[in-house]
Design a protein around this motif. Structure first.
Motif, mmCIF file in Angstrom:
data_model
loop_
_atom_site.group_PDB
_atom_site.id
_atom_site.type_symbol
_atom_site.label_atom_id
_atom_site.label_comp_id
_atom_site.label_asym_id
_atom_site.label_seq_id
_atom_site.Cartn_x
_atom_site.Cartn_y
_atom_site.Cartn_z
ATOM 1 N N GLU A 639 0.973 -1.060 0.074
ATOM 2 C CA GLU A 639 0.601 0.224 0.087
ATOM 3 C C GLU A 639 0.775 0.755 -0.070
ATOM 4 N N LEU A 640 2.694 1.373 0.587
ATOM 5 C CA LEU A 640 3.154 2.373 0.679
ATOM 6 C C LEU A 640 3.519 2.481 -1.272
ATOM 7 N N GLN A 641 4.261 1.510 -0.626
ATOM 8 C CA GLN A 641 4.491 1.732 -2.637
ATOM 9 C C GLN A 641 3.415 1.668 -3.687
ATOM 10 N N ARG A 642 2.581 1.769 -3.498
ATOM 11 C CA ARG A 642 1.089 2.245 -4.765
ATOM 12 C C ARG A 642 1.060 3.532 -3.972
ATOM 13 N N ARG A 643 0.880 3.946 -2.923
ATOM 14 C CA ARG A 643 0.550 5.557 -3.219
ATOM 15 C C ARG A 643 1.521 5.940 -3.190
ATOM 16 N N GLU A 644 3.262 6.009 -3.242
ATOM 17 C CA GLU A 644 3.916 6.842 -3.195
ATOM 18 C C GLU A 644 3.970 6.437 -4.996
ATOM 19 N N ALA A 645 3.719 5.901 -5.493
ATOM 20 C CA ALA A 645 3.497 5.795 -7.392
ATOM 21 C C ALA A 645 2.400 6.910 -7.778
ATOM 22 N N LEU A 646 1.092 6.288 -7.315
ATOM 23 C CA LEU A 646 -0.037 7.983 -7.643
ATOM 24 C C LEU A 646 0.203 8.387 -7.008
ATOM 25 N N LYS A 647 1.022 9.304 -5.855
ATOM 26 C CA LYS A 647 1.319 10.465 -5.915
ATOM 27 C C LYS A 647 2.649 11.352 -7.231
ATOM 28 N N HIS A 648 3.539 10.250 -7.344
ATOM 29 C CA HIS A 648 4.485 10.639 -8.574
ATOM 30 C C HIS A 648 3.409 10.402 -9.526
ATOM 31 N N HIS A 649 2.858 9.989 -10.136
ATOM 32 C CA HIS A 649 1.595 10.036 -11.132
ATOM 33 C C HIS A 649 0.765 11.151 -11.386
ATOM 34 N N ILE A 650 0.422 11.575 -10.200
ATOM 35 C CA ILE A 650 -0.411 13.101 -9.838
ATOM 36 C C ILE A 650 -0.050 14.125 -9.983
ATOM 37 N N SER A 651 1.166 14.459 -9.730
ATOM 38 C CA SER A 651 2.554 15.733 -10.434
ATOM 39 C C SER A 651 2.554 15.221 -11.362
ATOM 40 N N SER A 652 2.547 14.741 -11.981
ATOM 41 C CA SER A 652 3.167 14.607 -13.689
ATOM 42 C C SER A 652 1.941 14.904 -14.089
ATOM 43 N N LEU A 653 0.494 14.388 -13.870
ATOM 44 C CA LEU A 653 -0.145 14.896 -14.433
ATOM 45 C C LEU A 653 -0.564 16.571 -13.877
ATOM 46 N N GLN A 654 -0.216 17.046 -12.811
ATOM 47 C CA GLN A 654 -0.299 18.733 -12.947
ATOM 48 C C GLN A 654 0.745 19.241 -14.069
ATOM 49 N N ASN A 655 1.666 18.329 -14.265
ATOM 50 C CA ASN A 655 2.687 19.006 -14.863
ATOM 51 C C ASN A 655 2.179 19.615 -15.721
ATOM 52 N N ILE A 657 -1.033 18.739 -17.197
ATOM 53 C CA ILE A 657 -2.233 19.857 -17.401
ATOM 54 C C ILE A 657 -1.654 21.560 -17.400
ATOM 55 N N TRP A 658 -0.537 22.156 -16.400
ATOM 56 C CA TRP A 658 -0.492 23.296 -16.382
ATOM 57 C C TRP A 658 0.399 23.930 -17.918
ATOM 58 N N LYS A 659 1.386 22.462 -18.509
ATOM 59 C CA LYS A 659 1.431 23.042 -19.550
ATOM 60 C C LYS A 659 0.488 23.681 -20.942
ATOM 61 N N LEU A 660 -0.350 22.642 -20.956
ATOM 62 C CA LEU A 660 -1.241 22.582 -21.575
ATOM 63 C C LEU A 660 -1.962 24.011 -21.398
ATOM 64 N N ASN A 661 -2.453 24.113 -20.309
ATOM 65 C CA ASN A 661 -3.869 25.347 -20.188
ATOM 66 C C ASN A 661 -2.640 26.820 -20.656
ATOM 67 N N THR A 662 -1.621 26.430 -19.946
ATOM 68 C CA THR A 662 -0.612 27.949 -20.761
ATOM 69 C C THR A 662 -0.597 28.498 -22.366
ATOM 70 N N GLN A 663 -0.361 26.598 -22.808
ATOM 71 C CA GLN A 663 -0.165 27.008 -24.245
ATOM 72 C C GLN A 663 -1.282 26.825 -24.981
ATOM 73 N N LEU A 664 -2.714 26.708 -24.085
ATOM 74 C CA LEU A 664 -3.867 26.719 -24.699
ATOM 75 C C LEU A 664 -4.275 28.776 -24.600
ATOM 76 N N VAL A 665 -3.602 29.196 -23.555
ATOM 77 C CA VAL A 665 -3.781 30.470 -23.721
ATOM 78 C C VAL A 665 -3.280 31.669 -24.550
ATOM 79 N N GLN A 666 -2.239 30.549 -24.748
ATOM 80 C CA GLN A 666 -1.298 31.158 -25.753
ATOM 81 C C GLN A 666 -1.911 31.594 -27.496
ATOM 82 N N MET A 667 -2.254 29.810 -27.389
ATOM 83 C CA MET A 667 -2.987 29.445 -28.856
ATOM 84 C C MET A 667 -3.785 30.568 -28.991
ATOM 85 N N LYS A 668 -4.836 30.958 -27.863
ATOM 86 C CA LYS A 668 -6.276 31.836 -28.569
ATOM 87 C C LYS A 668 -5.801 32.967 -28.539
ATOM 88 N N ALA A 669 -4.431 33.156 -27.284
ATOM 89 C CA ALA A 669 -3.735 34.430 -27.484
ATOM 90 C C ALA A 669 -3.455 35.076 -29.227
#
Length: 721
Positions: A639-655, A657-669
Motif C-alpha cells: 500500500e505504501l508503494q502504491r500510494r507513492e506511485a500514485l502521488k508521483h503520477h498525480i504530480s506528473s499529470l498536474q505538470n 495540465i499546467w503546460k497544456l493550459n498555458t499553451q492553450l491560453v497563448q494559442m488563443k491569444a
C-alpha cells in the motif's frame, strides 16, 4: 530355646545361592523383544559377574584369598548386533507418534526376517560396485540395468544425484513400484535394493501360471452361470449408487474420477506416454516420439471475437499461472526443434483445455527452453504464460477457434459466395430484359468536364484560400488541446480516488500496529565499550537483511535468535534515506529493548548495530504481539508503494495540465504555435491502457493481506477451464 545358626562368613557354603539382600541390584524395566534368533543367549547381568557381589567372590574376600577374580563376560558380535537392533525396536509404551522411532525401511523390516536382513545389509556393505542414477531418475534403462544386476547378486547398491536426491522418500517408493524390489537400507542419497525372496524362481513362476489359468477358468464359469438379466441389475445398482451420492451432495469423488478417466483417454489419443515419468498422474505424452515434421501442417485458424482484446491483462495472466500450477503436465519434451507433431497435438488439446503444460525432461543434454518456446509459439500462435527450467505453459489465446467452429464459418462463407453469384446472375438477366436507349437520345456526358466544375462552384461556393485554411487548422488545434486537457483532468480525478482508497487500506493495516515506546531505564554504555562494539559489529560476517517489510514481529524474533549465540547483531538496510534508517533503528531499539551502538553507511548499505545488554534474558514470547505479522507487513509495504506511485503520477499529470493550459491560453491569444513534442507525449500517455483497467473497488485494497486470497484466486481461475 532358640536355634543359633553360624554366621554366613564361617559356613562352608552359603545358605542360599543368591546374593545378600543388601547387594540386590535395582529393578530394571525390560521390554519384550520378538526376534527370530531365539538361540542367541542374552548376556548375564553385570551384578551377577561382578567380583564384589557374587557368592564366590564374597567367600574369597573373607576366607578364600587363593581364588582368582573372574573377568567380566564379553558379548559376542551376534549379541552386540542383537542389542543394537532390539534397541531400535519401537517400545510398546510409545503410543504417541513422535515418541516412536522412525524407520525408512519399514516394509523390509516387516517382511524379511531379522537375521536375513542383517546378512543382506552386510553383503551390501561389502559391495564396491554401485549404480549411479542421474537427474533423469528411475528410467527404463535403470530398471533394466537393475534386473541384469539381480541375475548375479541379490542386492544392488545405488546412489542418486540431482533432483531425485532432493526427495528420497518419493524416489524410494518409485523405485520399489517400478522394479518390484524392496529397499532394505537407505541413508542420504544411497539406497540398497533387494530383489526379493521369490525372484526368478521357476517353481514360483510355473505355480503363478497355473493359478492364472485356474482363475481364468473360474471367472469364465461364473460368467456363464450369471443370468441374462444380471447386467440390468448391475446397471440399476450403479444408478442407485449415483442417485444416493447425488442426494447426499458428494460430487467431488465422482467429478475427480470422471476427469481423471477423461484426461487419460484423451492423452492416449494424442500419442504414446512417457514411460520414465516420475511425477504425479496422469502420465504425460512423450513429445519426442511424435513426428517432427507433419506434411501439410498449417497453424490453426484464428479469429478475434467482437469487443475482445487479443492481449491478456495482468489479473488474467496471474489466474492462468495459478491454474497451471495445479495442473499436471500434458507433454514431456526433450528436443529443441521439429515440433510440428507436438503443435498438432496441442491444438487438439486446446479443444478441451485452455492451457497446455509441457514438462522438460530431466537428464537430457543441451535442452534450451527458450528455443522450445519460440518454436512452439511460431507453430501454434498461442500465448506464452510462463517458462522456466522445468515447465513451459501456453494459453490457446482469445482468438483461438476450434475446428468445428472453423468448419461452420467456412460453410457460411461458401454459402454467402454462392448467394452473391446467384444475385449477380439475376441482376444480369434483369439488365438484359430492359430495352436500351438510342444513342441520339442520350445527353452529353458531364462527369469530369468544365460544366460539372462550374456547377459545383455555383452550388457549393468557391474553394478555400490560404487564410481560411490556417484558421481552420488553428480551430482544430484548439479543439485537440481542449480534448486532451479534459482527458488529463479525468485521469487526475481517477488517480486521486485511487490514492484515497490506498489511504483507507493503509489505515486499516495500521490498526494492528501499536508501537512500543522507548524505555526510560536504558542500560548505559561507556564510550570505550561503544567504540569496541562498533568495531566488532562492523567486522561481523553474520547479519540480518531488512527487506521491504521493514520492522515486523519476525525482525525482532531474528534479533533474539542472534543474541542467543552472540552479544551483537548487525542489520543491513538498503534503498532507504538516512532519516528513514534512523527511524527504523529507533523503533527496533524500542521493540527489542537492546542498546543502539552505531549507524554507519557501508558498501552493502546502512549498517545498524545493536547490543543485547549485560542483563539480557531472552523473553518467552520472541514475537511481539503489538507489531504486524509477516503478511500484514507485506500488505503495508504494497500500500505504501502504491500510494507513492500514485502521488508521483498525480504530480506528473498536474505538470502536463499546467503546460497544456498555458499553451492553450497563448494559442488563443495567437502568440505562439502548438508544441508538437508535448502533444505527442500526452497522446502516448492517453493511448495506454490505464483507463481500461477495471475499478475493483475498495475490497481489492483492503483484502491484500487476508488469508482467503488463495481461495478467491482459485474461484476466479475456474472460468478458464
Amino acid at each position: 530355646m532358640a536355634l543359633l545358626l553360624p554366621p554366613p562368613a564361617l559356613s562352608p557354603k552359603p545358605p542360599f545361592p543368591s546374593a545378600p539382600r543388601s547387594a540386590r541390584p535395582p529393578r530394571v524395566r525390560c521390554t519384550r523383544i520378538t526376534t527370530d534368533t531365539a538361540s542367541v543367549s542374552s548376556p548375564p547381568p553385570a551384578w551377577a559377574s561382578s567380583p564384589s557381589t557374587s557368592p564366590a567372590a564374597s567367600d574369597g574376600a573373607v576366607g578364600g584369598k587363593g581364588k582368582k577374580k573372574r573377568r567380566p563376560h564379553k558379548p559376542s558380535f551376534e549379541e552386540q548386533a542383537l542389542r543394537r537392533w532390539s534397541a531400535r525396536a519401537p517400545s510398546p509404551r510409545a503410543s504417541v507418534p513422535w515418541e516412536q522411532p522412525q524407520h525408512n525401511t519399514e516394509l523390509a523390516e516387516r517382511t524379511i526376517p531379522e537375521h536375513e536382513l542383517r546378512r543382506l545389509r552386510d553383503a551390501a556393505l561389502r559391495m564396491k560396485e554401485r549404480i549411479k542414477v542421474g537427474p533423469g531418475g528411475v528410467t527404463q534403462d535403470i530398471v533394466e540395468n537393475i534386473h541384469r544386476k539381480w541375475r548375479v547378486d541379490e542386492v544392488v547398491k545405488m546412489r542418486f544425484e540431482g533432483p531425485p536426491s532432493l526427495n528420497m522418500k518419493r524416489t524410494h517408493d518409485l523405485l520399489e513400484d517400478r522394479t518390484g524390489g524392496i529397499v532394505i537400507w537407505r541413508s542420504g542419497r544411497s539406497v540398497v535394493l533387494y530383489r526379493g525372496m521369490n525372484y526368478n524362481l521357476q517353481c514360483v513362476q510355473s505355480y503363478a501360471k497355473f493359478t492364472e489359468i485356474d482363475s481364468d477358468k473360474d471367472v469364465a464359469d461364473a460368467n456363464s452361470a450369471v443370468p441374462i438379466h444380471g447386467g440390468h441389475n448391475s446397471h440399476k445398482s450403479r444408478a442407485d449408487g449415483v442417485k444416493r451420492s447425488t442426494s447426499t451432495g458428494d460430487f467431488s469423488l465422482e467429478l475427480e474420477a470422471t476427469q481423471a478417466f477423461d484426461i487419460d483417454a484423451f492423452l492416449d489419443q494424442l500419442g504414446p506416454r512417457y514411460k520414465d515419468w516420475s511425477g504425479r498422474s496422469p502420465i504425460p505424452v512423450d513429445a519426442d516420439l511424435l513426428p517432427g515434421v507433419v506434411p501439410g501442417y498449417k497453424p490453426p485458424f484464428r479469429l478475434l471475437p467482437y469487443k475482445i482484446k487479443s492481449t491478456l491483462r495482468d489479473k488474467e495472466m496471474t489466474a492462468l499461472r495459478r491454474l497451471a500450477r495445479q495442473t499436471a503436465p500434458h507433454f514431456a519434451l526433450g528436443r529443441n526443434r521439429e515440433h510440428q507433431g507436438l503443435a498438432a497435438a496441442m491444438v487438439k488439446l486446446w479443444e478441451k483445455s485452455a492451457i497446455a503444460k509441457i514438462a522438460i525432461k530431466r537428464g537430457v543434454p543441451n535442452t534450451c527452453n527458450d528455443r522450445m518456446a519460440e518454436e512452439i509459439k511460431k507453430l501454434t500462435g498461442g500465448v506464452l504464460v510462463s517458462r522456466n527450467k522445468e515447465y513451459i505453459i501456453f494459453y490457446r489465446g482469445n482468438d483461438f477457434i476450434t475446428p468445428k467452429v472453423r468448419q461452420v464459418l467456412v460453410e457460411k462463407q461458401e454459402q454467402s459466395i454462392i448467394q452473391q453469384d446467384e444475385e449477380e446472375l439475376a441482376r444480369l438477366k434483369a439488365s438484359a430484359s430492359i430495352t436500351s436507349i438510342p444513342n441520339e437520345l442520350k445527353g452529353p456526358l458531364v462527369a469530369g468536364t468544365l460544366a460539372e466544375t462550374t456547377e459545383a462552384k455555383s452550388r457549393w461556393g468557391d474553394s478555400l484560400n490560404d487564410k481560411q485554411r490556417e484558421e481552420d487548422m488553428k480551430r482544430l488545434a484548439l479543439m485537440k488541446h481542449t480534448s486532451l486537457l479534459n482527458n488529463l483532468k479525468r485521469k487526475l480525478i481517477l488517480a486521486k480516488t485511487k490514492v484515497a482508497k490506498a489511504e483507507r487500506a493503509l489505515a486499516k493495516v495500521q490498526e494492528f500496529l501499536s508501537p512500543a515506546e522507548l524505555p526510560t531505564d536504558l542500560e548505559t554504555v561507556t564510550d570505550e565499550e561503544r567504540f569496541l562494539f562498533r568495531r566488532i559489529g562492523l567486522k561481523m560476517r553474520a547479519f540480518l537483511m531488512l527487506g521491504r517489510r521493514e520492522v515486523f514481529d519476525g525482525t525482532v524474533q531474528n534479533m533474539h535468535l542472534h543474541w542467543k549465540h552472540r552479544e551483537l547483531v548487525k542489520i543491513i538496510v538498503r534503498g532507504k534515506s538516512f532519516a528513514q534508517v534512523k527511524h527504523i533503528a529507533i523503533s527496533l531499539e524500542a521493540e527489542s529493548e537492546g542498546v543502539l551502538i552505531s549507524l554507519d553507511k557501508t558498501t552493502k548499505g546502512y549498517a545498524i548495530i545493536f547490543y543485547r545488554g549485560k542483563n539480557y534474558r531472552r523473553p518467552q514470547i520472541m514475537k511481539p504481539r503489538n507489531l504486524l505479522t509477516r503478511r500484514q507487513a507485506l500488505a503495508r509495504s504494497i500500500e505504501l508503494q502504491r500510494r507513492e506511485a500514485l502521488k508521483h503520477h498525480i504530480s506528473s499529470l498536474q505538470n502536463k495540465i499546467w503546460k497544456l493550459n498555458t499553451q492553450l491560453v497563448q494559442m488563443k491569444a495567437a502568440k505562439e504555435k502548438e508544441d508538437s513534442k508535448l502533444l505527442q507525449t500526452v497522446e502516448d500517455d492517453l493511448s495506454s491502457d490505464d483507463d481500461d483497467v477495471e475499478d475493483e473497488g475498495e475490497e481489492a485494497y483492503l483484502q491484500t493481506y487476508s488469508s482467503d486470497e488463495e481461495e478467491d484466486a482459485d474461484d476466479d481461475s475456474n472460468e478458464y477451464l
